[in-house]
Enzyme design. Structure first.
Site, PDB file in Angstrom:
ATOM      1  CD  GLU A   1     -22.418  12.841  28.420  1.00 10.99           C
ATOM      2  OE1 GLU A   1     -22.217  11.604  27.839  1.00 10.99           O
ATOM      3  OE2 GLU A   1     -22.021  13.994  28.039  1.00 10.99           O
TER       4      GLU A   1
ATOM      5  CD  GLU B   1     -19.201  15.817  31.100  1.00  8.47           C
ATOM      6  OE1 GLU B   1     -18.869  15.307  29.912  1.00  8.47           O
ATOM      7  OE2 GLU B   1     -19.773  15.143  31.813  1.00  8.47           O
TER       8      GLU B   1
HETATM    9  O1  AHR Z   1     -15.560  14.249  29.972  1.00 11.19           O
HETATM   10  C1  AHR Z   1     -15.544  12.786  29.433  1.00 11.19           C
HETATM   11  C2  AHR Z   1     -16.901  12.194  29.382  1.00 11.19           C
HETATM   12  O2  AHR Z   1     -17.649  12.932  28.215  1.00 11.19           O
HETATM   13  C3  AHR Z   1     -17.654  12.425  30.566  1.00 11.19           C
HETATM   14  O3  AHR Z   1     -17.513  11.071  31.185  1.00 11.19           O
HETATM   15  C4  AHR Z   1     -18.971  12.071  29.687  1.00 11.19           C
HETATM   16  O4  AHR Z   1     -20.148  12.625  30.527  1.00 11.19           O
HETATM   17  C5  AHR Z   1     -18.713  12.726  28.514  1.00 11.19           C
HETATM   18  O5  AHR Z   1     -19.224  12.105  27.412  1.00 11.19           O
END
Ligand code: AHR
Length: 489
Positions: free
Chosen positions: A173, A296
Site C-alpha cells: 500500500e 488483501e
Molecule cells: O489488513 C489490515 C490493513 O489493511 C493492512 O495492514 C493494510 O495493508 C490494509 O490497509
C-alpha cells in the site's frame, strides 16, 4: 429452472492453488496468540506454533502465507527479528493498537510456520521506511547458499540452508500507509528496489510483486504497468468489502436483510475490479505474464464490542461465507490473470478462518468455504454458464458458479446462492459427458449463524443429497444462503 451448462471441451486456464492463500500481519492477535504462542506456552504447540491452528490450516489446504504485513511491513526492520530472542529489540506497534512488539516472531519463526503448514512463503519487504540495502540483505539472508555476510549470519542463527521463498512483495500500500507515494514515484522506487531483490539460485527465484492499486484506482495500474510492468511478476490489488462507511462499517453479527444485500453487492464488485484491471494490463502484457495478486481481500466489519479497536477482531457468519464463496468463483473465473490471493486475515483479525480464546479455537463459516474449494486447487477452469436473475435492485447476481476439471477427469462445480429467500432449481448439463456419479457438500444456514466459544459447531459443511443424477449432469435445488460443491464423475 435455471440452466447450468458446463463445457469440458473448453479448457480455459489453470486455477493456481495460491488463489486460496492467507495473509497474516503483526496485527492484534493474528500472529501472537493466533499462530504463535511461544515454546513455553501451556497451549499445545510445536516450536511455538499452536498445534490446533496448524492442523486446521493444513486440513484447509492453505497453499501460501503472506507476512509480516500489511501496513506493518513498511515499518518492519527484519534484523530486529533474528538472533537470540532475549536480545531482540522491543518496539511499539504504532500502527496496530500501540502494543509492545517483542519481535519474538521473526524470519526464522515465519519459515517454521510455513514448514509446519506445508505452504509456500510470501514475504512483503519494507519500501516505505526501509532502505534498498535492508531489503536486498533480507533476500540474501533468506535465499543465498553462498559464503556471504547474510548467508553466514543466517547460519550463525541456526539455519544452515536457504529457505524456499516463492514470492517477495516490494512494499505494501505504498499509495497509503506504505509512504503515501504517487504511482509515478512508486514505479521508480519499485524499479530501484526490485533490482536488488537478487536471485541466488534459479531454482529458488522469488517472484517479485509490485504494490498495486487501491480498489478502483485504474490510473495506478496504468502507470505501474507502463513504467515497471517488465520488471514485475505480479501486481497486487487490495479490496475490502465494507458494508457501511469506513467510520461506521456495520456489525459482524447484527445486520438487516438490506445490509446483507448491500454487503453482497459490494463484494461482487470484485468481479469488475479484476476484469477492468486485467483489461488495462492486457494493453501492456497481452501474454498475461504479470499476475493480479489480490493479496488483501475480505469483509471489514466494526470490531467486536469491548475489544481493542486497533486489533480488528470481528466475528464471522454465513454472510461472510457467502462473500468468500462468490469471491472464489470470481477468482476462478479470472484465473488466467488472478494468480494469487490472500484473505485478510488468517486468525483473529478481519475475515478470519479461525478464532482463538486462550486454549480454545473455533473455525468460522469462511473456513469451511476454503476447505470445500480445496477441490479446485490446480485444476483447469472450464467454460461454464449458469442462468440467474440479479438480486433485486443490485448488480450482483443471485447465483454465481465456477467449474473446473481435475487431472483424473472429475469435474468440480461450486455454486453460491446468495438469496435469503429463494431456493434455486438448477438443471446442470455437461457437454459430451456420460455422468456416472455425483457427490455434493453444502454449507448453509440462517444468515446470522456463526460459531462461538460456547457453541463451536453451529455452522459447518456437510454432505448434500438433494440432487438427481441425469445422463449428462444432474438436477438440484440449491437452498437459499448456501454454498454447494458438486464432484461429478
Ligand atoms: O489488513 C489490515 C490493513 O489493511 C493492512 O495492514 C493494510 O495493508 C490494509 O490497509
Amino acid at each position: 429452472m435455471q440452466k447450468y451448462l458446463i463445457n469440458p471441451n473448453q479448457k480455459i486456464s489453470k486455477i493456481n492453488r495460491d488463489i486460496y492463500g492467507c495473509f497474516s500481519e503483526h496485527l492484534g492477535r493474528c500472529i501472537y496468540e493466533g499462530m504463535f504462542v511461544g515454546e513455553d506456552s501451556p497451549i499445545p504447540n510445536v516450536n511455538g506454533m499452536r498445534k490446533d491452528i496448524i492442523d486446521a490450516l493444513r486440513e484447509m489446504g492453505i497453499p501460501v502465507l503472506r507476512w509480516p504485513g500489511g501496513c506493518f511491513a513498511d515499518e518492519y526492520h527484519w534484523k530486529d527479528g533474528i538472533g537470540p530472542k532475549e536480545s531482540r529489540k522491543k518496539m511499539i506497534n504504532t500502527h496496530w493498537g500501540g502494543v509492545v512488539e517483542d519481535n519474538s516472531f521473526g524470519t526464522h519463526e515465519f519459515f517454521e510456520a510455513c514448514r509446519q503448514l506445508g505452504c509456500d512463503a510470501y514475504i512483503c519487504g519494507n519500501v516505505g521506511s526501509g532502505t534498498v540495502q535492508e531489503m536486498s540483505e533480507w533476500v540474501e539472508y533468506m535465499t543465498s547458499d553462498a559464503v556471504s555476510p547474510m548467508a553466514n549470519l543466517r547460519r550463525e542463527n541456526g539455519h544452515d540452508k536457504p529457505w524456499r521463498l516463492k514470492y517477495f512483495g516490494v512494499g505494501n500500500e505504498n499509495w497509503g500507509c506504505g509512504g503515501n507515494m504517487t504511482p509515478e514515484f512508486y514505479a521508480d522506487q519499485y524499479r530501484r528496489y526490485a533490482t536488488y531483490v537478487r536471485t541466488y539460485d534459479w531454482n529458488n527465484r522469488a517472484q517479485k510483486i509490485a504494490c498495486g492499486p487501491n480498489g478502483a484506482d485504474y490510473n495506478w495500474t496504468d502507470v505501474l504497468m507502463k513504467k515497471a510492468g517488465r520488471q514485475m511478476d505480479g501486481l497486487s490489488l487490495h479490496y475490502y468489502t465494507v458494508m457501511g462507511s469506513w467510520h461506521k462499517k456495520g456489525k459482524a453479527l447484527e445486520f438487516t436483510d438490506d445490509e446483507y444485500y448491500i454487503t453482497i453487492d459490494k463484494a461482487y464488485f470484485m468481479e469488475e475490479l479484476v476484469r477492468r484491471h486485467g483489461e488495462l494490463m492486457n494493453r501492456y502484457d497481452p501474454e498475461k505474464r504479470v499476475g493480479i495478486i489480490v493479496d488483501e481481500w475480505g469483509i471489514w466489519h466494526d470490531v467486536e464490542e469491548g475489544t481493542n479497536p486497533g486489533f480488528l477482531y470481528q466475528q464471522n457468519t454465513l454472510r461472510d461465507a457467502m462473500v468468500a464463496g462468490l469471491t472464489f468463483n470470481i477468482f476462478n473465473k479470472h484465473s488466467d490473470r488472478v494468480r494469487m490471493a490472500n484473505i485478510a486475515q488468517t486468525i483473529n483479525v478481519l475475515q478470519s478462518v479461525a478464532l482463538t480464546d486462550g486454549e480454545e479455537m473455533i473455525l468460522t463459516p469462511t473456513y469451511y468455504v476454503f476447505r470445500m474449494y480445496k477441490d479446485h486447487h490446480e485444476n483447469t477452469l472450464l467454460g461454464s454458464y449458469l442462468t440467474t436473475p440479479n438480486l433485486a435492485d443490485k448488480k450482483a447476481p443471485q447465483l454465481t458458479e465456477s467449474a473446473s476439471i481435475k487431472e483424473d477427469g472429475t469435474i468440480v462445480a461450486t455454486i453460491v446462492n446468495t438469496s435469503l429467500s429463494d431456493a434455486a432449481e438448477i438443471h446442470c448439463q455437461i457437454a459430451d459427458t456420460q455422468v456416472s456419479g455425483v457427490a455434493a457438500e453444502i454449507l448453509t444456514g440462517e444468515v446470522h449463524a456463526h460459531n462461538d466459544f460456547e457453541n463451536k459447531n453451529v455452522v459447518s459443511s456437510c454432505e448434500f443429497s438433494d440432487f438427481e443424477v441425469t445422463a449428462d449432469g444432474f438436477k438440484t435445488t440449491v437452498p437459499p444462503c448456501s454454498v454447494v460443491k458438486f464432484l461429478i464423475k
